[in-house]
Write an enzyme that holds these catalytic residues in place. Sequence first.
Site, PDB file in Angstrom:
ATOM      1  N   ASP A 452       0.820  -1.221   0.000  1.00  0.00           N
ATOM      2  CA  ASP A 452       0.000   0.000   0.000  1.00  0.00           C
ATOM      3  C   ASP A 452       0.849   1.263   0.000  1.00  0.00           C
ATOM      4  O   ASP A 452       0.385   2.317  -0.418  1.00  0.00           O
ATOM      5  CB  ASP A 452      -1.042   0.007   1.128  1.00  0.00           C
TER       6      ASP A 452
HETATM    7  C1  LAN Z   1       3.863  -1.085  10.008  1.00  0.00           C
HETATM    8  C2  LAN Z   1       3.674   0.333   9.715  1.00  0.00           C
HETATM    9  C3  LAN Z   1       3.070   0.629   8.399  1.00  0.00           C
HETATM   10  C4  LAN Z   1       2.075  -0.421   7.976  1.00  0.00           C
HETATM   11  C5  LAN Z   1       1.106   0.068   6.890  1.00  0.00           C
HETATM   12  C6  LAN Z   1       1.768   0.651   5.663  1.00  0.00           C
HETATM   13  C7  LAN Z   1       0.225   1.175   7.497  1.00  0.00           C
HETATM   14  C8  LAN Z   1       0.203  -1.090   6.505  1.00  0.00           C
HETATM   15  O1  LAN Z   1      -0.823  -0.662   5.670  1.00  0.00           O
HETATM   16  C9  LAN Z   1       1.023  -2.281   6.050  1.00  0.00           C
HETATM   17  C10 LAN Z   1       1.941  -2.764   7.183  1.00  0.00           C
HETATM   18  C11 LAN Z   1       2.882  -1.692   7.737  1.00  0.00           C
HETATM   19  C12 LAN Z   1       4.018  -1.530   6.762  1.00  0.00           C
HETATM   20  C13 LAN Z   1       3.497  -2.066   9.082  1.00  0.00           C
HETATM   21  C14 LAN Z   1       3.812  -3.471   9.412  1.00  0.00           C
HETATM   22  C15 LAN Z   1       4.246  -3.772  10.860  1.00  0.00           C
HETATM   23  C16 LAN Z   1       5.111  -2.679  11.467  1.00  0.00           C
HETATM   24  C17 LAN Z   1       6.365  -2.527  10.655  1.00  0.00           C
HETATM   25  C18 LAN Z   1       4.295  -1.393  11.418  1.00  0.00           C
HETATM   26  C19 LAN Z   1       3.005  -1.415  12.200  1.00  0.00           C
HETATM   27  C20 LAN Z   1       5.191  -0.453  12.182  1.00  0.00           C
HETATM   28  C21 LAN Z   1       5.804  -1.323  13.319  1.00  0.00           C
HETATM   29  C22 LAN Z   1       5.493  -2.794  12.964  1.00  0.00           C
HETATM   30  C23 LAN Z   1       6.626  -3.750  13.343  1.00  0.00           C
HETATM   31  C24 LAN Z   1       6.181  -5.174  13.120  1.00  0.00           C
HETATM   32  C25 LAN Z   1       7.040  -3.504  14.793  1.00  0.00           C
HETATM   33  C26 LAN Z   1       8.004  -4.486  15.362  1.00  0.00           C
HETATM   34  C27 LAN Z   1       7.278  -5.591  15.988  1.00  0.00           C
HETATM   35  C28 LAN Z   1       7.344  -6.870  15.604  1.00  0.00           C
HETATM   36  C29 LAN Z   1       6.234  -7.788  15.962  1.00  0.00           C
HETATM   37  C30 LAN Z   1       8.483  -7.435  14.843  1.00  0.00           C
END
Ligand code: LAN
Length: 726
Positions: A452
Amino acid sequence: MWPPLRIPDDPSQPWTDYSRWRLHNTDDGAHLWEYLRTDEQLAAWPQTSADKYWAGIPLNLPDLPKPATPLDAARNGYEFYKHLQANDGHWAGEYGGPMFLLPGFVIGSYVTGMSFKDEERLEMIRYIINHTNDDGGIGLHIEGPSTCFGTSLNYIAMRLLGLPADHPAAVRTRAALHKMGGAISAPSWGKFWMSILNVYDWEGNNPIPAELWLLPDWVPFHPSRWWVHCRIVFTPMSYLYGIRFTAPEDPLILALREELYVQPYDAIDWPAQRNNVWHVDLYQPHSRIMDFANVILKLVEPCMPPPVHRAALARVYEQIVFEDENTGYQTIGPVSKMMNLIARAHVEGRESDAYKCHERKRQDFLWLGKEGMMVTGTNGSQLWDIGFITQALVETGLAREPRNRESLVRALQWLDQCQIREDPPHHERNYRHRTKGAWPFSTREQGFTVSDCTGEGLKSVLYLQNQLDFTPKLVSEARMRDAVDTILSLQNADGGFASYELVRGSTLMELLNPAEVFGKIMVEYEYAECTTSAITALSIFRRHYPDYRAADIERTIRHAIQFMHAIQKPEGGWYGSWGISFTYATMFALESLALGGETYQTSAAARRACDFLVGKQRADGGWGESFKSCELESWVDHEHTQVVGTCWATLALMYAQYPDPTPIARAVRLVMARQLPDGSWPQEAIEGIFNNSCAISYPNFKFAFTIWMLGRAHGYLEERGALGLV
Ligand code: LAN
């Protein structure tokens, strides 16, 4: 041990001189907070409005003319928000919320002999104290109830950073931890970090077998089939478990062994703790299969021939190096970053290039907020934020106003440099999806395709380049085609889009989820938000370039819309996994359906969705949804109405061309009433979420979606002769 600190008294006030902090944006959008120690530096580098805003220093801007219409209010909003735009065109922003990231940073730094500046240490301690709940404990995230995970790891972090054990904040948090029975019942990631620090015996951990990486790729549960975050965290975890990495004992570690538990350290029955998890922490209990697998793995572990184990570690280490090199040493996120660092420091030493690169990149995750210094969920949310605000400005017409043009050209320049031009250096061997043409979530250097983010990045470029006549055409058609190719490469067989990659494994893998605190982490899932972004980006692209892969695009959109229909909830909304929650995803869903010609008048699905949303509107005209919706996967009201949620719901109704303007006008009134005289909106509840359970902040949403909603509402109400309702 790090040198002692003098701890000031009142954590509600900064512990460092906040007029000395500066946010340095590097050319590629990385965020580095620096503390200026000398007066010469201060004179040479004045604090910007963005520095002040994020540090919580009042900007003292003059009041703007009181808005008479929704469009005036949107314009005022952008007048304010422009003050926060960086010279290079993007908007920096705080990306905190999770409370398990900072401790990993501190423990990882401590055990590898890296330090922090004293100012950083002080502000990190202050941040933890400011995010301690009234019961003395700390949650999984800043709005969550106290957990053993949050409390034990943040207690450790405060102590390592230099808070004395007899400081009232330490005493209070220790008491809260002891009430939970001490750190023994931390979930698996807590146990892991404590074992690294040598304050929890490795025998208290379930196995983390590096040998899984030796299986052939076709095995259904091979790590390459896992969700990319899970795979990239598991990889260094399995390495460090495989060598039972343990920090050497020192007086502070010995003291922590006394402080963390209610029983003597040597008396703890470690194997009995493997499945002991504090009830508040437990979001996803182990399946029976998981418990059984752990028993078997523990039995076979000692029988593993040493050459096989060595081969597994070598294979895992290779993956760690690939990941570091693919991402400029930041890795996909802050958890794996520190684990990779420990592994690399262990093998290559503290003089190695890898160590130095890791040390430099650590800075990208440290963010100074008004409550202290935090570690961010990724190295920022740069692309995500610029994507929404630029689309909002074009759709509302504000982009064409001469006062805003220069700022939009700069935004386009930033979007241009952020697009990834090539596949990663270690592409196939690191099991990466293609990245050519993609936009990432944060910076190009971080370098992961997100479905996205590619959609939003492409849409923004199309809006700025193809719908405005004053912008330079920086992104060529060939590069837009690369983005389209990437989006098309990400559709799954049933039409949906997942986050970073195709779905590579069965959801049955969730039966092996070892994390306890998170749901849906083992494999990729298809998401409403990711699917809608593909639909909207492709629809807008083909309007401008109808000849490129027309049949593929048509088929992909049609199939994705079918998928959206299939996952609509019986109540009418769509579940949102990354923003909170039904309001967020339903907005994207109705935008997509509208692009395919489905609106309130023409589609039963759109009608059901609108009726669902209108049914949730509150007496004050707004909407308010709690992050608990994400935990329970069903609507939970927030105590208070939320401006951002109100904008999502209102945009949704407008996309569907909801025939009655009354709910929209009521929402507009609420959002206008909450606007401050300088054009901004105050921060309200947390906006984002991941893995069902952990909330995360998107503070820039309160600008993008307010401006977007108010500007569009102006047109919508005007068309219906209903501006007078506001
Ligand atoms: C994010 C942030 C952005 C988010 C969007 C783009 C909003 C979404 O539409 C797709 C998934 C994504 C890229 C996403 C995936 C998981 C993340 C990276 C996070 C929520 C930010 C932090 C999180 C990450 C997994 C945190 C570390 C924790 C673990 C369980 C490894």
